[in-house]
Design a protein around this motif. Structure first.
Motif, PDB file in Angstrom:
ATOM      1  N   LEU A  11       0.889  -1.049   0.158  1.00  0.00           N
ATOM      2  CA  LEU A  11       0.156  -0.071  -0.011  1.00  0.00           C
ATOM      3  C   LEU A  11       0.622   0.663   0.572  1.00  0.00           C
ATOM      4  O   LEU A  11       0.338   2.677  -0.861  1.00  0.00           O
ATOM      5  CB  LEU A  11      -1.154  -0.259   1.201  1.00  0.00           C
ATOM      6  CG  LEU A  11      -2.266  -1.127   1.237  1.00  0.00           C
ATOM      7  CD1 LEU A  11      -2.301  -0.840   2.525  1.00  0.00           C
ATOM      8  CD2 LEU A  11      -2.968  -0.687  -0.341  1.00  0.00           C
ATOM      9  N   ALA A  12       1.905   1.291   0.369  1.00  0.00           N
ATOM     10  CA  ALA A  12       3.146   2.596   0.542  1.00  0.00           C
ATOM     11  C   ALA A  12       3.563   2.370  -0.634  1.00  0.00           C
ATOM     12  O   ALA A  12       3.866   3.643  -1.040  1.00  0.00           O
ATOM     13  CB  ALA A  12       3.854   2.809   1.913  1.00  0.00           C
ATOM     14  N   GLY A  13       3.848   1.799  -1.294  1.00  0.00           N
ATOM     15  CA  GLY A  13       4.701   1.552  -2.461  1.00  0.00           C
ATOM     16  C   GLY A  13       3.444   1.826  -3.862  1.00  0.00           C
ATOM     17  O   GLY A  13       4.251   2.953  -4.034  1.00  0.00           O
ATOM     18  N   GLY A  14       2.201   1.599  -3.210  1.00  0.00           N
ATOM     19  CA  GLY A  14       1.234   2.574  -4.155  1.00  0.00           C
ATOM     20  C   GLY A  14       1.033   3.543  -3.709  1.00  0.00           C
ATOM     21  O   GLY A  14       1.308   4.710  -5.281  1.00  0.00           O
ATOM     22  N   CYS A  15       1.178   4.190  -2.833  1.00  0.00           N
ATOM     23  CA  CYS A  15       1.199   5.653  -2.432  1.00  0.00           C
ATOM     24  C   CYS A  15       2.097   6.252  -2.868  1.00  0.00           C
ATOM     25  O   CYS A  15       1.973   7.517  -3.312  1.00  0.00           O
ATOM     26  CB  CYS A  15       0.796   5.654  -0.994  1.00  0.00           C
ATOM     27  SG  CYS A  15      -0.422   5.007  -0.260  1.00  0.00           S
ATOM     28  N   GLY A  88       8.800   0.357   0.840  1.00  0.00           N
ATOM     29  CA  GLY A  88       8.043   0.745   0.029  1.00  0.00           C
ATOM     30  C   GLY A  88       7.573   2.363  -0.613  1.00  0.00           C
ATOM     31  O   GLY A  88       7.289   2.409  -2.063  1.00  0.00           O
ATOM     32  N   PHE A  89       6.981   3.385   0.452  1.00  0.00           N
ATOM     33  CA  PHE A  89       6.880   4.129  -0.067  1.00  0.00           C
ATOM     34  C   PHE A  89       8.251   5.253  -0.797  1.00  0.00           C
ATOM     35  O   PHE A  89       8.244   5.700  -2.402  1.00  0.00           O
ATOM     36  CB  PHE A  89       6.300   5.937   1.418  1.00  0.00           C
ATOM     37  CG  PHE A  89       6.454   6.720   0.491  1.00  0.00           C
ATOM     38  CD1 PHE A  89       4.778   7.086   0.113  1.00  0.00           C
ATOM     39  CD2 PHE A  89       7.261   7.655   0.825  1.00  0.00           C
ATOM     40  CE1 PHE A  89       4.691   8.351  -0.385  1.00  0.00           C
ATOM     41  CE2 PHE A  89       6.521   9.147  -0.169  1.00  0.00           C
ATOM     42  CZ  PHE A  89       5.414   9.147  -0.558  1.00  0.00           C
ATOM     43  N   LEU A  90       8.937   5.187  -0.661  1.00  0.00           N
ATOM     44  CA  LEU A  90      10.353   5.741  -0.902  1.00  0.00           C
ATOM     45  C   LEU A  90      10.822   5.145  -2.021  1.00  0.00           C
ATOM     46  O   LEU A  90      11.544   5.259  -2.625  1.00  0.00           O
ATOM     47  CB  LEU A  90      11.814   6.100   0.385  1.00  0.00           C
ATOM     48  CG  LEU A  90      10.955   7.265   1.629  1.00  0.00           C
ATOM     49  CD1 LEU A  90      12.209   7.330   2.165  1.00  0.00           C
ATOM     50  CD2 LEU A  90      10.760   9.248   0.574  1.00  0.00           C
ATOM     51  N   GLY A  91      10.703   3.728  -2.072  1.00  0.00           N
ATOM     52  CA  GLY A  91      11.368   2.530  -3.255  1.00  0.00           C
ATOM     53  C   GLY A  91      10.621   2.874  -4.835  1.00  0.00           C
ATOM     54  O   GLY A  91      10.878   3.000  -5.503  1.00  0.00           O
ATOM     55  N   ALA A  92       9.194   3.091  -4.137  1.00  0.00           N
ATOM     56  CA  ALA A  92       8.070   3.817  -5.608  1.00  0.00           C
ATOM     57  C   ALA A  92       8.216   4.803  -5.894  1.00  0.00           C
ATOM     58  O   ALA A  92       8.257   5.329  -6.540  1.00  0.00           O
ATOM     59  CB  ALA A  92       6.501   3.231  -4.829  1.00  0.00           C
ATOM     60  N   PHE A  93       8.770   5.916  -4.818  1.00  0.00           N
ATOM     61  CA  PHE A  93       8.237   7.551  -4.698  1.00  0.00           C
ATOM     62  C   PHE A  93       9.625   7.723  -6.351  1.00  0.00           C
ATOM     63  O   PHE A  93       9.337   8.485  -6.751  1.00  0.00           O
ATOM     64  CB  PHE A  93       8.470   8.246  -3.554  1.00  0.00           C
ATOM     65  CG  PHE A  93       8.470   9.597  -3.946  1.00  0.00           C
ATOM     66  CD1 PHE A  93       7.360  10.066  -4.151  1.00  0.00           C
ATOM     67  CD2 PHE A  93       9.686  10.270  -3.218  1.00  0.00           C
ATOM     68  CE1 PHE A  93       7.326  11.958  -4.223  1.00  0.00           C
ATOM     69  CE2 PHE A  93       9.763  11.624  -3.360  1.00  0.00           C
ATOM     70  CZ  PHE A  93       8.208  11.927  -4.024  1.00  0.00           C
ATOM     71  N   THR A  94      10.730   7.201  -5.554  1.00  0.00           N
ATOM     72  CA  THR A  94      11.968   7.615  -6.365  1.00  0.00           C
ATOM     73  C   THR A  94      12.253   6.167  -7.306  1.00  0.00           C
ATOM     74  O   THR A  94      11.756   5.104  -7.613  1.00  0.00           O
ATOM     75  CB  THR A  94      13.286   7.223  -5.622  1.00  0.00           C
ATOM     76  OG1 THR A  94      13.980   5.514  -5.226  1.00  0.00           O
ATOM     77  CG2 THR A  94      13.614   8.037  -4.395  1.00  0.00           C
ATOM     78  N   THR A  95      12.839   6.513  -8.639  1.00  0.00           N
ATOM     79  CA  THR A  95      12.602   5.548  -9.994  1.00  0.00           C
ATOM     80  C   THR A  95      13.602   6.499 -10.797  1.00  0.00           C
ATOM     81  O   THR A  95      13.730   6.798 -11.069  1.00  0.00           O
ATOM     82  CB  THR A  95      11.612   6.045 -10.266  1.00  0.00           C
ATOM     83  OG1 THR A  95      11.176   5.653 -12.233  1.00  0.00           O
ATOM     84  CG2 THR A  95      11.149   7.216 -10.993  1.00  0.00           C
ATOM     85  N   PHE A  96      15.236   5.655 -10.374  1.00  0.00           N
ATOM     86  CA  PHE A  96      16.075   5.907 -11.333  1.00  0.00           C
ATOM     87  C   PHE A  96      15.851   5.503 -12.232  1.00  0.00           C
ATOM     88  O   PHE A  96      17.457   5.078 -13.242  1.00  0.00           O
ATOM     89  CB  PHE A  96      17.131   5.256 -10.234  1.00  0.00           C
ATOM     90  CG  PHE A  96      17.685   6.164  -8.432  1.00  0.00           C
ATOM     91  CD1 PHE A  96      18.262   7.482  -9.471  1.00  0.00           C
ATOM     92  CD2 PHE A  96      17.321   5.836  -8.154  1.00  0.00           C
ATOM     93  CE1 PHE A  96      18.446   7.980  -8.482  1.00  0.00           C
ATOM     94  CE2 PHE A  96      17.852   6.555  -7.022  1.00  0.00           C
ATOM     95  CZ  PHE A  96      17.965   7.823  -7.108  1.00  0.00           C
TER      96      PHE A  96
END
Length: 161
Positions: A11-15, A88-96
């Motif tokens: 869920l955090a990844g989706g957010c 979850g959240f920061l892994g999906a938020f950043t996108t190298f």
């Protein structure tokens, strides 16, 4: 890892991915808004400004995410928060991966120096952002005159001793 942690992390990844998309789009739209100075180079095919404007949104999101990751590393008291928020959240938020694709697009336009400087510049800014975020968190934890999260920071400071 429990099923609840898997669900919370997903869920955090989706957010995080949604926030990345919204923030990156907002930054890109803001940079593409007409101004008197930028309107000269905006429509020149192959101009540096035309190549870089769409890339600034993702670069800014990556730098912000690295700043938050650096700070969050020291501010978490419950170990599972790093899994939920950091992974979850920061892994999906950043996108190298998107940043690398953006660099490849610049390289395809035969702008080797610009592509290389973009790649090195974004990664260097991200490393600096992690260091600044971690430094800010450490200052918040160990500066007694600051009121920023004193209870959380003092609990975390006790675990570091």
């Amino acid at each position: 890892m429990s099923a609840l942690m898997w669900i919370l992390t997903a869920l955090a990844g989706g957010c995080g991915a949604t926030c990345r998309w919204l923030l990156s789009g907002a930054i890109t739209r803001r940079l593409n808004a007409p101004t008197s100075a930028s309107s000269i180079t905006r429509h020149v095919p192959g101009s540096r400004a035309q190549l870089l404007r769409p890339l600034c949104g993702i670069a800014a999101v990556n730098v912000i995410g690295c700043l938050l990751a650096g700070a969050f590393t020291f501010l978490t008291t419950w170990p599972h928060w790093w899994t939920v928020i950091g992974v979850g959240f920061l892994g999906a938020f950043t996108t190298f991966s998107t940043a690398v694709v953006d660099v490849c697009e610049v390289l395809r336009s035969h702008r080797t120096a610009l592509g290389a400087s973009l790649l090195v510049g974004v990664w260097a800014l991200c490393v600096v952002a992690v260091i600044v975020g971690a430094g800010a968190a450490l200052v918040a934890m160990f500066a007694p005159h600051r009121r920023l999260g004193r209870a959380v920071c003092s609990k975390r400071a006790d675990t570091l001793k």
